[in-house]
Design a protein around this motif. Structure first.
Motif, PDB file in Angstrom:
ATOM      1  N   UNK A 132      37.528 -10.450  -8.199  1.00 44.02           N
ATOM      2  CA  UNK A 132      37.969 -11.083  -6.954  1.00 44.02           C
ATOM      3  C   UNK A 132      39.493 -11.123  -6.857  1.00 44.02           C
ATOM      4  N   UNK A 133      40.160 -11.403  -7.971  1.00 42.79           N
ATOM      5  CA  UNK A 133      41.624 -11.512  -7.950  1.00 42.79           C
ATOM      6  C   UNK A 133      42.285 -10.221  -7.506  1.00 42.79           C
ATOM      7  N   UNK A 134      41.713  -9.079  -7.912  1.00 39.56           N
ATOM      8  CA  UNK A 134      42.362  -7.795  -7.639  1.00 39.56           C
ATOM      9  C   UNK A 134      41.580  -6.913  -6.666  1.00 39.56           C
ATOM     10  N   UNK A 135      40.503  -7.438  -6.091  1.00 44.88           N
ATOM     11  CA  UNK A 135      39.748  -6.655  -5.118  1.00 44.88           C
ATOM     12  C   UNK A 135      39.047  -5.451  -5.712  1.00 44.88           C
ATOM     13  N   UNK A 136      38.704  -5.551  -6.992  1.00 46.88           N
ATOM     14  CA  UNK A 136      38.016  -4.455  -7.676  1.00 46.88           C
ATOM     15  C   UNK A 136      36.538  -4.821  -7.778  1.00 46.88           C
ATOM     16  N   UNK A 137      35.809  -4.583  -6.703  1.00 47.24           N
ATOM     17  CA  UNK A 137      34.394  -4.958  -6.697  1.00 47.24           C
ATOM     18  C   UNK A 137      33.513  -3.895  -7.333  1.00 47.24           C
ATOM     19  N   UNK A 138      34.034  -2.667  -7.454  1.00 47.96           N
ATOM     20  CA  UNK A 138      33.276  -1.582  -8.050  1.00 47.96           C
ATOM     21  C   UNK A 138      34.251  -0.491  -8.489  1.00 47.96           C
ATOM     22  N   UNK A 139      33.844   0.305  -9.453  1.00 48.04           N
ATOM     23  CA  UNK A 139      34.622   1.415  -9.985  1.00 48.04           C
ATOM     24  C   UNK A 139      35.885   0.954 -10.715  1.00 48.04           C
ATOM     25  N   UNK A 140      36.133   1.605 -11.841  1.00 54.18           N
ATOM     26  CA  UNK A 140      37.236   1.213 -12.707  1.00 54.18           C
ATOM     27  C   UNK A 140      38.585   1.602 -12.110  1.00 54.18           C
ATOM     28  N   UNK A 141      39.586   0.792 -12.427  1.00 51.40           N
ATOM     29  CA  UNK A 141      40.989   1.118 -12.188  1.00 51.40           C
ATOM     30  C   UNK A 141      41.595   1.442 -13.550  1.00 51.40           C
TER      31      UNK A 141
END
Length: 418
Positions: free
Chosen positions: A293-302
């Protein structure tokens, strides 16, 4: 050296190890290893076919490869305190071939291989042009790969895991299976198939047994494609020094990895297109609470790529547009334009004495760069493939005197699927 939390004995099959890994994705596969945030540890990884491919001059093992049994993954590894909604930080501190074993029967013991599957077994990116099974053996020396099957080429490895990811939640697994089955249903008899549904045959599920094994085997997703959890992304830049941020979908994250590559070109276009090997990974893990939630990474790796890429500075680039070989116009089809760029590179390299399949294998295994160069100018997308000229023993740049031809040697072992 970090403590090895997932050891593999090179003298035993994957299913005979003290800790048995898995070859499917499912939230209920037990994590037999636990680490803590901040821990540094080593994981041994077996080549994805568990030794079924041999260092010889036949492609019969590629033609008859046990595809239902891949990928053999090390894990799941539970990270204490990781919860759904967190981001798991994975630092790749080191990655390499099987250590202190320079020769032997397993890929990674001084050698690796690149293969093209027959069309009926999935084919490759250019399966219409290369419908049979092919294999190239590469020898490792001092971080450099050479091959008796593709003479006149040598390049520095860009060692990386082809596959790493976290376990899916039960809901995410249901979504995977539903959408992939819907795709299969649009053309259920297609060869190669549009997707791979759950298949209990040859499933490896850690220490599960009995009815629980049967249930999970019937539901578990195959590991072939990349998905929201990471998985088989085949990103060649996940090298030593990379930091990856994986979404966490289950308690403990349940991290798994495998499918190590000595080198690979962008796209892994021959399907079994990297230089496949077994080896080891040294990892460090940590957790960002509520990181999704903090970084908007709901799916797939960064990820932050490592800094150990081969330092090639001279390139020869080929371009392609979204027009078929038959002259049919397609609308902004980047998949097609990359195919055409690769075919142009293959046509070019044949003028220097390479066979078409030798040129194809170079594109799959060498550290080529693939780029989407134009995706807005209707109707044609433009893709490009960059080949480092320094990997060749001869000068492959265009010149007034014309191309110098090499001796192609014995060529690439082939097994006909027809």
């Amino acid at each position: 050296m970090p403590t090895t939390v997932f050891p593999l004995d090179s003298g035993k099959r994957f299913t005979e190890q003290r800790i048995v890994g898995h070859n499917r994705w499912h939230p209920d596969i037990p994590a037999l290893v636990q680490v803590r945030p901040g821990d540094t540890f080593r994981v041994d990884c077996r080549e994805w076919f568990d030794g079924a491919i041999h260092n010889d001059d036949s492609a019969d093992d590629i033609l008859n490869a046990p595809l239902a049994g891949v990928h053999v993954l090390s894990g799941p590894i539970s990270v204490l305190g990781a919860e759904p909604g967190d981001l798991l930080i994975v630092d790749i501190l080191d990655v390499g071939p099987i250590p202190q074993e320079d020769t032997g029967p397993l890929a990674g013991q001084g050698w690796g291989y690149t293969g093209v599957f027959a069309t009926r077994n999935g084919g490759g990116f250019l399966t219409e042009q290369f419908p049979d099974a092919y294999k190239v053996i590469w020898d490792f020396r001092g971080g450099v790969a050479t091959s008796r099957h593709v003479p006149g080429v040598s390049f520095t490895g860009i060692v990386h895991p082809g596959l790493m990811g976290t376990a899916p939640s039960a809901e995410l697994l249901r979504r995977w299976n539903a959408r992939e089955q819907a795709l299969i249903d649009t053309d259920p008899q297609r060869v190669p198939p549009l997707a791979l549904p759950p298949n209990p045959d040859s499933a490896i599920l850690g220490d599960l047994t009995g009815g629980e094994f049967d249930r999970v085997a019937a539901e578990a997703a195959r590991t072939a494609p990349p998905r929201e959890n990471g998985g088989n992304q085949d990103i060649k830049n996940l090298t030593k020094g990379s930091r990856v941020f994986y979404p966490v979908f289950v308690e403990g994250a349940k991290l798994s990895m495998g499918d190590l590559h000595f080198s690979q070109g962008d796209g892994e276009i021959t399907f079994c297109g990297a230089i496949e090997m077994g080896g080891f990974m040294d990892l460090h893990v940590d957790v960002i609470k509520d990181g999704m939630a903090k970084y908007g990474v709901s799916e797939n790796a960064v990820f932050m790529p490592g800094r150990t890429d081969p330092q090639y500075s001279e390139w020869l680039a080929f371009s392609g547009t979204s027009v078929t070989l038959a002259g049919e116009q397609r609308y902004l089809d980047s998949h097609l334009s990359y195919q055409r760029a690769c075919l142009h590179a293959i046509d070019y390299l044949q003028q220097f004495g390479y066979s078409d399949i030798q040129a194809y294998m170079i594109l799959g295994a060498a550290p080529i760069e693939g780029r989407l160069s134009g995706v807005v100018d209707i109707p044609n997308s433009c893709s490009t493939v960059y080949i480092p000229t320094e990997i060749f023993d001869l000068d492959v740049r265009p010149a007034k005197d014309g191309p110098t031809r090499i001796d192609p040697g014995p060529g690439v072992p082939t097994a006909s699927a027809r």
